[in-house]
Design a protein around this motif. Structure first.
Motif, PDB file in Angstrom:
ATOM      1  N   ILE A 121       0.228  14.239  -1.608  1.00 50.24           N
ATOM      2  CA  ILE A 121       1.296  15.209  -1.314  1.00 50.24           C
ATOM      3  C   ILE A 121       2.613  14.744  -1.926  1.00 50.24           C
ATOM      4  CG2 ILE A 121       2.691  16.210   0.538  1.00 50.24           C
ATOM      5  CD1 ILE A 121       0.158  16.211   2.274  1.00 50.24           C
ATOM      6  N   ILE A 122       2.934  13.456  -1.757  1.00 44.52           N
ATOM      7  CA  ILE A 122       4.166  12.907  -2.338  1.00 44.52           C
ATOM      8  C   ILE A 122       4.125  13.005  -3.861  1.00 44.52           C
ATOM      9  CG2 ILE A 122       5.517  10.789  -2.669  1.00 44.52           C
ATOM     10  CD1 ILE A 122       5.858  11.971   0.086  1.00 44.52           C
ATOM     11  N   ALA A 123       2.964  12.710  -4.450  1.00 49.73           N
ATOM     12  CA  ALA A 123       2.830  12.788  -5.911  1.00 49.73           C
ATOM     13  C   ALA A 123       3.047  14.216  -6.398  1.00 49.73           C
ATOM     14  CB  ALA A 123       1.447  12.301  -6.336  1.00 49.73           C
ATOM     15  N   PHE A 124       2.478  15.192  -5.696  1.00 46.79           N
ATOM     16  CA  PHE A 124       2.641  16.598  -6.091  1.00 46.79           C
ATOM     17  C   PHE A 124       4.104  17.018  -6.042  1.00 46.79           C
ATOM     18  CE2 PHE A 124       2.721  21.158  -5.063  1.00 46.79           C
ATOM     19  CZ  PHE A 124       2.076  21.651  -6.192  1.00 46.79           C
ATOM     20  N   ILE A 125       4.821  16.496  -5.049  1.00 46.91           N
ATOM     21  CA  ILE A 125       6.248  16.833  -4.930  1.00 46.91           C
ATOM     22  C   ILE A 125       7.051  16.240  -6.086  1.00 46.91           C
ATOM     23  CG2 ILE A 125       8.327  16.455  -3.541  1.00 46.91           C
ATOM     24  CD1 ILE A 125       6.499  16.565  -1.044  1.00 46.91           C
ATOM     25  N   PHE A 126       6.836  14.963  -6.379  1.00 49.90           N
ATOM     26  CA  PHE A 126       7.660  14.279  -7.380  1.00 49.90           C
ATOM     27  C   PHE A 126       7.246  14.582  -8.816  1.00 49.90           C
ATOM     28  CE2 PHE A 126       8.914  11.524  -3.793  1.00 49.90           C
ATOM     29  CZ  PHE A 126      10.288  11.509  -4.012  1.00 49.90           C
ATOM     30  N   GLN A 128       6.929  17.285 -10.056  1.00 55.90           N
ATOM     31  CA  GLN A 128       7.670  18.460 -10.508  1.00 55.90           C
ATOM     32  C   GLN A 128       8.942  18.070 -11.260  1.00 55.90           C
ATOM     33  OE1 GLN A 128       5.899  21.194  -9.917  1.00 55.90           O
ATOM     34  NE2 GLN A 128       4.514  19.934  -8.674  1.00 55.90           N
ATOM     35  N   SER A 129       9.482  16.898 -10.967  1.00 58.16           N
ATOM     36  CA  SER A 129      10.738  16.480 -11.608  1.00 58.16           C
ATOM     37  C   SER A 129      10.643  15.141 -12.329  1.00 58.16           C
ATOM     38  CB  SER A 129      11.857  16.412 -10.558  1.00 58.16           C
ATOM     39  OG  SER A 129      11.472  15.622  -9.451  1.00 58.16           O
ATOM     40  N   TYR A 130       9.523  14.423 -12.158  1.00 58.32           N
ATOM     41  CA  TYR A 130       9.320  13.151 -12.846  1.00 58.32           C
ATOM     42  C   TYR A 130       8.083  13.249 -13.735  1.00 58.32           C
ATOM     43  CZ  TYR A 130      12.715  10.574  -9.972  1.00 58.32           C
ATOM     44  OH  TYR A 130      13.863  10.115  -9.363  1.00 58.32           O
ATOM     45  N   ASN A 131       8.076  12.421 -14.761  1.00 64.95           N
ATOM     46  CA  ASN A 131       6.917  12.374 -15.655  1.00 64.95           C
ATOM     47  C   ASN A 131       5.834  11.500 -15.016  1.00 64.95           C
ATOM     48  OD1 ASN A 131       5.224  12.595 -17.891  1.00 64.95           O
ATOM     49  ND2 ASN A 131       6.232  10.911 -18.982  1.00 64.95           N
ATOM     50  N   LEU A 132       5.203  12.052 -14.011  1.00 68.45           N
ATOM     51  CA  LEU A 132       4.180  11.327 -13.255  1.00 68.45           C
ATOM     52  C   LEU A 132       2.904  12.148 -13.178  1.00 68.45           C
ATOM     53  CD1 LEU A 132       6.322  10.090 -10.223  1.00 68.45           C
ATOM     54  CD2 LEU A 132       5.358   8.646 -12.014  1.00 68.45           C
ATOM     55  N   PHE A 323      10.698  -0.220 -11.481  1.00 67.46           N
ATOM     56  CA  PHE A 323      11.266   0.189 -10.197  1.00 67.46           C
ATOM     57  C   PHE A 323      12.577   0.937 -10.383  1.00 67.46           C
ATOM     58  CE2 PHE A 323      13.851  -0.476  -6.389  1.00 67.46           C
ATOM     59  CZ  PHE A 323      12.987   0.023  -5.420  1.00 67.46           C
ATOM     60  N   THR A 324      13.422   0.463 -11.297  1.00 67.06           N
ATOM     61  CA  THR A 324      14.701   1.135 -11.511  1.00 67.06           C
ATOM     62  C   THR A 324      14.513   2.545 -12.078  1.00 67.06           C
ATOM     63  OG1 THR A 324      14.890   0.086 -13.702  1.00 67.06           O
ATOM     64  CG2 THR A 324      15.959  -1.014 -11.851  1.00 67.06           C
ATOM     65  N   ASP A 325      13.466   2.745 -12.867  1.00 68.15           N
ATOM     66  CA  ASP A 325      13.217   4.065 -13.463  1.00 68.15           C
ATOM     67  C   ASP A 325      12.565   5.028 -12.478  1.00 68.15           C
ATOM     68  OD1 ASP A 325      14.263   3.161 -15.835  1.00 68.15           O
ATOM     69  OD2 ASP A 325      12.319   2.732 -16.756  1.00 68.15           O
ATOM     70  N   TYR A 326      11.742   4.486 -11.571  1.00 67.68           N
ATOM     71  CA  TYR A 326      10.979   5.354 -10.669  1.00 67.68           C
ATOM     72  C   TYR A 326      11.195   4.979  -9.206  1.00 67.68           C
ATOM     73  CZ  TYR A 326       8.465   6.709 -14.910  1.00 67.68           C
ATOM     74  OH  TYR A 326       8.135   7.171 -16.173  1.00 67.68           O
ATOM     75  N   TRP A 327      12.403   4.535  -8.875  1.00 73.36           N
ATOM     76  CA  TRP A 327      12.639   4.023  -7.531  1.00 73.36           C
ATOM     77  C   TRP A 327      12.455   5.097  -6.454  1.00 73.36           C
ATOM     78  CZ3 TRP A 327      16.341   5.916  -4.220  1.00 73.36           C
ATOM     79  CH2 TRP A 327      17.321   6.741  -4.792  1.00 73.36           C
ATOM     80  N   LEU A 328      12.825   6.335  -6.750  1.00 73.74           N
ATOM     81  CA  LEU A 328      12.726   7.376  -5.720  1.00 73.74           C
ATOM     82  C   LEU A 328      11.276   7.737  -5.399  1.00 73.74           C
ATOM     83  CD1 LEU A 328      14.369   9.101  -3.836  1.00 73.74           C
ATOM     84  CD2 LEU A 328      14.522  10.863  -5.625  1.00 73.74           C
TER      85      LEU A 328
END
Length: 473
Positions: A121-126, A128-132, A323-328
């Protein structure tokens, strides 16, 4: 080989620094941060990632070389050492049945699936705005439920699938999981002691001073093991290490055979086959009456020694840039899984484990936040001599979880790319519901209510279970 020895020498220095910090800094004593973790953080700060970069920020690149020379070989140690630790999990133990064994299996299974569900669920949310990729949601269970070894192995698979930052993010989350297991776990330990949930410790001050400062006075010291072999024939430690490495070597052989039988099984991590090898070797020793040549206390010390090096190296080489690039997103997954474990483990233990529910629950909390060693460390803070079922509950949960973890480790990364987010979340939610129904039907103790944890009745349940156990013995 020389590089590895240099790495071990550096880690030794960091462990001593960490030990000194734990012994003399009160705040570290109060939250029970292990010396290996403190040493790892020191290595991270004075290593190339922090101290090696700071001079560049101030326009003094000539000073950049004045840092601890931590190289890539140290970063590879955790993935190797975890296999040895897991090979020794049950080596030298004796068979024992417990009424909590089967409940611990289902406790681990549902916690695992809830962690996956929250991560997806967290991955689906993020995403949308991160290259993940959607697979980001699985890094939580790989790090929290399996530790650095699995995180490194599955991270490499993600990298092969095209996610370049997969290894760094997976290892970072494994570190946050380990930290949460220790720090939040100790908070839970203190809450449980104050509420009277623990069987062996009545109040926080009952914890020995040695457990806080890490130093044992000469008159209180105990033997760390027993000599099985006569030193002039074969050093006792050499004999136990030889048995330990046979378990590790058996895991390597077993994995190679699996790959030879079916090449996709190369995704099965070495630590999984090493753990199975250790179990098989222990069964053979018991069956052939050669179990007398093992000394469990010494094997535990070997395992503990390796684990200290593993933790220190893993923390000291945690990739800061990732971590600094994907901390959120990393923070989001970490908080979601910490919250899951905090809410699920202890209440489930209270409702499912007939006796020593708090020791078992806290052992599961630590195990589901990193590795079995974390869970056992938390149990030891409540039960120094492992007299309760806490350690066996955590060990059983960890051991049996590999039966379903192997599938997720072997095929999870590829499936996360091949299946839609809706299918992944839907199937996981269905598994959570199914496991919930099974638990409610077969393991739910209806006379215990979750609200008991907020009142004094949970402490009464602990006391009554202990009195019944004493009467039966």
């Amino acid at each position: 080989m020389q590089t590895v020895l240099v790495d071990c020498a550096l880690i030794s220095v960091l462990l001593l620094i960490g030990y000194a910090l734990r012994k003399h800094v009160v705040v570290f004593q109060k939250i029970y941060i292990p010396a290996s973790l403190l040493g790892g953080f020191v290595g991270l700060v004075i290593g190339p990632q922090v101290l090696g970069r700071v001079p560049h920020w101030f326009g003094m690149p000539q000073l950049a070389s004045f840092h601890l020379p931590i190289d890539k070989t140290m970063a590879g140690l955790p993935g190797i050492l975890i296999s040895i630790v897991m090979a020794l999990t049950f080596l030298g133990t004796k068979s024992a049945k417990s009424k909590s064994s089967l409940p611990s299996v289902f406790s681990a299974a549902i916690t695992y699936q809830v962690q996956i569900l929250m991560g997806l669920i967290i991955a689906f949310i993020f995403m949308q705005s991160y290259n993940l990729p959607m697979g980001f949601g699985l890094t939580g269970i790989y790090g929290f439920f399996s530790g650095h070894g699995t995180a490194a192995a599955t991270g490499a698979v993600f990298q092969e699938l095209g996610w370049e930052n997969g290894p760094g993010i997976a290892i970072t989350i494994a570190t946050t999981g380990l930290l949460s297991g220790i720090v939040v776990g100790m908070i839970y330990v203190n809450i449980g002691i104050r509420k009277g949930w623990a069987r062996m410790v009545d109040k926080p001050q009952d914890l020995p001073v040695e457990a806080r400062i890490g130093y044992i006075e000469p008159k209180k010291r105990k033997a760390i093991g027993w000599g099985v072999s006569y030193p002039d024939v074969l050093d006792p430690l050499a004999l136990q290490v030889a048995i330990c490495l046979i378990a590790y070597g058996g895991g390597i052989v077993m994995r190679n055979i699996l790959i030879w039988m079916w090449s996709p099984l190369k995704a099965v991590p070495l630590f999984a086959t090493c753990m199975l090898s250790g179990v098989i070797l222990n069964k053979l020793l018991l069956a052939t009456n050669t179990h007398k040549y093992t000394d469990r206390a010494t094997i535990q010390r070997v395992s503990g020694f390796i684990l200290e090096i593993l933790v220190c190296a893993a923390v000291a080489t945690t990739p800061i840039q990732v971590f600094t690039d994907y901390w959120l997103p990393i923070l989001g997954v970490t908080l979601a899984l910490v919250g899951t474990n905090f809410v699920v483990c202890i209440p489930l233990a209270y409702k499912m484990f007939p006796k020593d529910w708090f020791e078992g629950g806290i052992g599961c909390y630590g195990t589901f936040s990193g590795v079995l060693a974390t869970g056992l460390m938390l149990v030891r803070s409540l039960d120094p001599n492992f007299e309760t079922e806490g350690s066996s509950i955590a060990s059983t949960a960890a051991a049996t979880s590999y039966s379903y973890m192997v599938f997720y480790i072997a095929f999870g990364p590829a499936l996360s790319y091949g299946l839609s987010p809706a299918v992944q979340i839907g199937v996981t939610a269905a598994l959570v519901i199914t496991l919930s129904i099974i638990i409610r039907k077969y393991f739910w103790q209806s006379d215990r209510k979750i609200s008991d944890l907020l009142s004094g009745r949970a402490a009464e349940v602990t006391k009554l279970a202990h009195e019944a156990d004493v009467a039966n013995s």
